[in-house]
Motif scaffolding. Sequence first.
Motif, PDB file in Angstrom:
ATOM      1  N   ASN A 204     -19.224   1.638 -40.550  1.00  0.00           N
ATOM      2  CA  ASN A 204     -18.526   2.475 -41.521  1.00  0.00           C
ATOM      3  C   ASN A 204     -19.530   3.390 -42.204  1.00  0.00           C
ATOM      4  OD1 ASN A 204     -16.258   1.053 -40.850  1.00  0.00           O
ATOM      5  ND2 ASN A 204     -16.066  -0.043 -42.796  1.00  0.00           N
ATOM      6  N   PHE A 205     -19.110   4.626 -42.485  1.00  0.00           N
ATOM      7  CA  PHE A 205     -19.949   5.608 -43.175  1.00  0.00           C
ATOM      8  C   PHE A 205     -19.244   6.025 -44.466  1.00  0.00           C
ATOM      9  CE2 PHE A 205     -21.172   6.052 -38.747  1.00  0.00           C
ATOM     10  CZ  PHE A 205     -22.547   6.210 -38.800  1.00  0.00           C
ATOM     11  N   ASN A 206     -19.957   5.970 -45.581  1.00  0.00           N
ATOM     12  CA  ASN A 206     -19.392   6.413 -46.848  1.00  0.00           C
ATOM     13  C   ASN A 206     -19.827   7.840 -47.173  1.00  0.00           C
ATOM     14  OD1 ASN A 206     -18.196   6.659 -49.323  1.00  0.00           O
ATOM     15  ND2 ASN A 206     -19.401   5.093 -50.343  1.00  0.00           N
ATOM     16  N   TRP A 207     -21.146   8.096 -47.182  1.00  0.00           N
ATOM     17  CA  TRP A 207     -21.624   9.427 -47.507  1.00  0.00           C
ATOM     18  C   TRP A 207     -22.970   9.684 -46.848  1.00  0.00           C
ATOM     19  CZ3 TRP A 207     -26.277   8.609 -49.694  1.00  0.00           C
ATOM     20  CH2 TRP A 207     -26.456   7.538 -50.582  1.00  0.00           C
ATOM     21  N   PHE A 208     -23.395  10.953 -46.904  1.00  0.00           N
ATOM     22  CA  PHE A 208     -24.701  11.382 -46.410  1.00  0.00           C
ATOM     23  C   PHE A 208     -25.374  12.232 -47.480  1.00  0.00           C
ATOM     24  CE2 PHE A 208     -21.577  11.393 -42.997  1.00  0.00           C
ATOM     25  CZ  PHE A 208     -22.096  10.418 -42.162  1.00  0.00           C
TER      26      PHE A 208
ATOM     27  N   VAL B 130     -15.379   6.515 -43.679  1.00  0.00           N
ATOM     28  CA  VAL B 130     -14.945   6.694 -42.295  1.00  0.00           C
ATOM     29  C   VAL B 130     -15.311   5.443 -41.523  1.00  0.00           C
ATOM     30  CG1 VAL B 130     -15.345   7.966 -40.149  1.00  0.00           C
ATOM     31  CG2 VAL B 130     -15.097   9.204 -42.306  1.00  0.00           C
ATOM     32  N   GLY B 131     -14.308   4.827 -40.903  1.00  0.00           N
ATOM     33  CA  GLY B 131     -14.507   3.630 -40.097  1.00  0.00           C
ATOM     34  C   GLY B 131     -13.867   3.774 -38.733  1.00  0.00           C
ATOM     35  N   TYR B 132     -13.713   2.654 -38.035  1.00  0.00           N
ATOM     36  CA  TYR B 132     -13.110   2.631 -36.698  1.00  0.00           C
ATOM     37  C   TYR B 132     -13.842   3.597 -35.759  1.00  0.00           C
ATOM     38  CZ  TYR B 132      -9.378   0.428 -39.390  1.00  0.00           C
ATOM     39  OH  TYR B 132      -8.664  -0.392 -40.227  1.00  0.00           O
TER      40      TYR B 132
ATOM     41  N   MET C  65     -22.689  14.581 -49.242  1.00  0.00           N
ATOM     42  CA  MET C  65     -21.525  14.868 -48.402  1.00  0.00           C
ATOM     43  C   MET C  65     -20.749  13.588 -48.177  1.00  0.00           C
ATOM     44  SD  MET C  65     -23.387  17.204 -45.538  1.00  0.00           S
ATOM     45  CE  MET C  65     -24.871  16.202 -45.674  1.00  0.00           C
ATOM     46  N   GLU C  66     -19.483  13.582 -48.571  1.00  0.00           N
ATOM     47  CA  GLU C  66     -18.632  12.433 -48.292  1.00  0.00           C
ATOM     48  C   GLU C  66     -18.258  12.457 -46.811  1.00  0.00           C
ATOM     49  OE1 GLU C  66     -18.031  10.072 -50.388  1.00  0.00           O
ATOM     50  OE2 GLU C  66     -19.011  11.072 -52.074  1.00  0.00           O
ATOM     51  N   ALA C  67     -18.365  11.307 -46.155  1.00  0.00           N
ATOM     52  CA  ALA C  67     -18.144  11.250 -44.704  1.00  0.00           C
ATOM     53  C   ALA C  67     -16.765  11.740 -44.311  1.00  0.00           C
ATOM     54  CB  ALA C  67     -18.359   9.821 -44.209  1.00  0.00           C
ATOM     55  N   GLU C  68     -15.765  11.496 -45.173  1.00  0.00           N
ATOM     56  CA  GLU C  68     -14.387  11.875 -44.850  1.00  0.00           C
ATOM     57  C   GLU C  68     -14.127  13.372 -45.016  1.00  0.00           C
ATOM     58  OE1 GLU C  68     -14.362  10.593 -49.232  1.00  0.00           O
ATOM     59  OE2 GLU C  68     -15.363   9.992 -47.354  1.00  0.00           O
ATOM     60  N   ASN C  69     -15.098  14.102 -45.577  1.00  0.00           N
ATOM     61  CA  ASN C  69     -14.914  15.539 -45.788  1.00  0.00           C
ATOM     62  C   ASN C  69     -15.553  16.350 -44.661  1.00  0.00           C
ATOM     63  OD1 ASN C  69     -13.473  15.081 -48.119  1.00  0.00           O
ATOM     64  ND2 ASN C  69     -15.241  15.307 -49.463  1.00  0.00           N
ATOM     65  N   PHE C  70     -15.267  15.957 -43.432  1.00  0.00           N
ATOM     66  CA  PHE C  70     -15.702  16.700 -42.252  1.00  0.00           C
ATOM     67  C   PHE C  70     -14.950  18.028 -42.186  1.00  0.00           C
ATOM     68  CE2 PHE C  70     -12.663  13.344 -41.302  1.00  0.00           C
ATOM     69  CZ  PHE C  70     -11.592  14.041 -40.756  1.00  0.00           C
ATOM     70  N   ASP C  71     -15.409  18.919 -41.324  1.00  0.00           N
ATOM     71  CA  ASP C  71     -14.845  20.262 -41.252  1.00  0.00           C
ATOM     72  C   ASP C  71     -13.379  20.255 -40.816  1.00  0.00           C
ATOM     73  OD1 ASP C  71     -17.247  21.296 -42.007  1.00  0.00           O
ATOM     74  OD2 ASP C  71     -17.683  22.321 -40.112  1.00  0.00           O
TER      75      ASP C  71
ATOM     76  N   VAL D  48      -9.123  10.663 -37.389  1.00  0.00           N
ATOM     77  CA  VAL D  48     -10.311   9.926 -37.815  1.00  0.00           C
ATOM     78  C   VAL D  48      -9.891   8.756 -38.696  1.00  0.00           C
ATOM     79  CG1 VAL D  48     -12.480  10.089 -39.095  1.00  0.00           C
ATOM     80  CG2 VAL D  48     -11.710  12.014 -37.682  1.00  0.00           C
ATOM     81  N   GLY D  49     -10.535   7.608 -38.505  1.00  0.00           N
ATOM     82  CA  GLY D  49     -10.203   6.423 -39.299  1.00  0.00           C
ATOM     83  C   GLY D  49     -10.757   6.526 -40.699  1.00  0.00           C
TER      84      GLY D  49
END
Length: 312
Positions: free
Chosen positions: A140-144, A48-50, A1-7, A34-35
């Motif tokens: 910062n989060f890139n993926w899970f 995802v940062g900030y 899961m890419e962090a930027e692909n939240f619901d 979202v940053g």
Amino acid sequence: MEAENFDNGGNYIGYFNLDPSDPSGNTYRAPASVGIEPTSDVGGGYDVGYTKEGEWLRYTVNVTHGGIVNLQARVASLGQGGYYHVSFDGKNATGNLFVPATGWWQNWTTQVSPAFHLEPGRHMMQLTFDGNGPIGGMCNFNWFAIQPVTAGTAYPASPAAIPGTIQAEDFDAGGKGVAYWNGAASNGGGANYRPGETVYIEDCSDAGGGFDVGQTNPGDWLDYTVNIASAGTYTLRVRVATAVGGGVFHLAVDGRSVTPLISVPETEGWQTWQTLEVLDVQLPRGVHTLQLVMDSGGYYNTVGNFNWFSIQ
């Protein structure tokens, strides 16, 4: 899961964010606040940062095969980061996780959570930012990734017998992310034992000598392959030391807690040892993975030093 692909759904539904707009100025997922920024990690894309205390991100997931799993998170932080946890359907699955310093906002490492059980089916996964780090913000989060647990192998040879005593430094073989996880890049304890591992192992001045494990932080864990002679109720004794107020830990078997949360008291020295006792520990028979999990830090964000634990 890419962090930027939240619901989808916006603030308070797919995410909660304290910024009125994306502080990075990126147009991906606009108008979400979202940053989101380009990442230089392997594979490129965004991260995802900030991130700030109190914020969260949600991901609808479909688990095709349940069982004992862990969560892997790709994180980066200039200095020591903050605390976060991941829940499924409102239940905390990972416990407190502490982001290590990686040296820069685009220097990435893969953090691996303690083991937990996850049922198959559709779930709401939520990443919650619980506390800012000392440099501000979270990381910062890139993926899970959610993956079945890969078991290590008993060290030094056969599974440790229970009833019996296990030395803390004799965690399983298999390396970081399999037999243990911590945020260190090398063994800072200086002991010439278990070369190549990043667990903090140092010489121990407790009765019997040998080594102990120190510099433990929330989210760290160590696995031990054990052979339990019979199912039943046992007494746990743990040998601990800390010069300052310690933290909290627990033991789990195959991803399920078998002890309450255990607090480490101040023992007046990093090599001044005290034995903690926990009664009525229920254990199953046979060969299992026993996991020592660090839940929350005390002063200096450390849980304590560990010499051995006995289960009788």
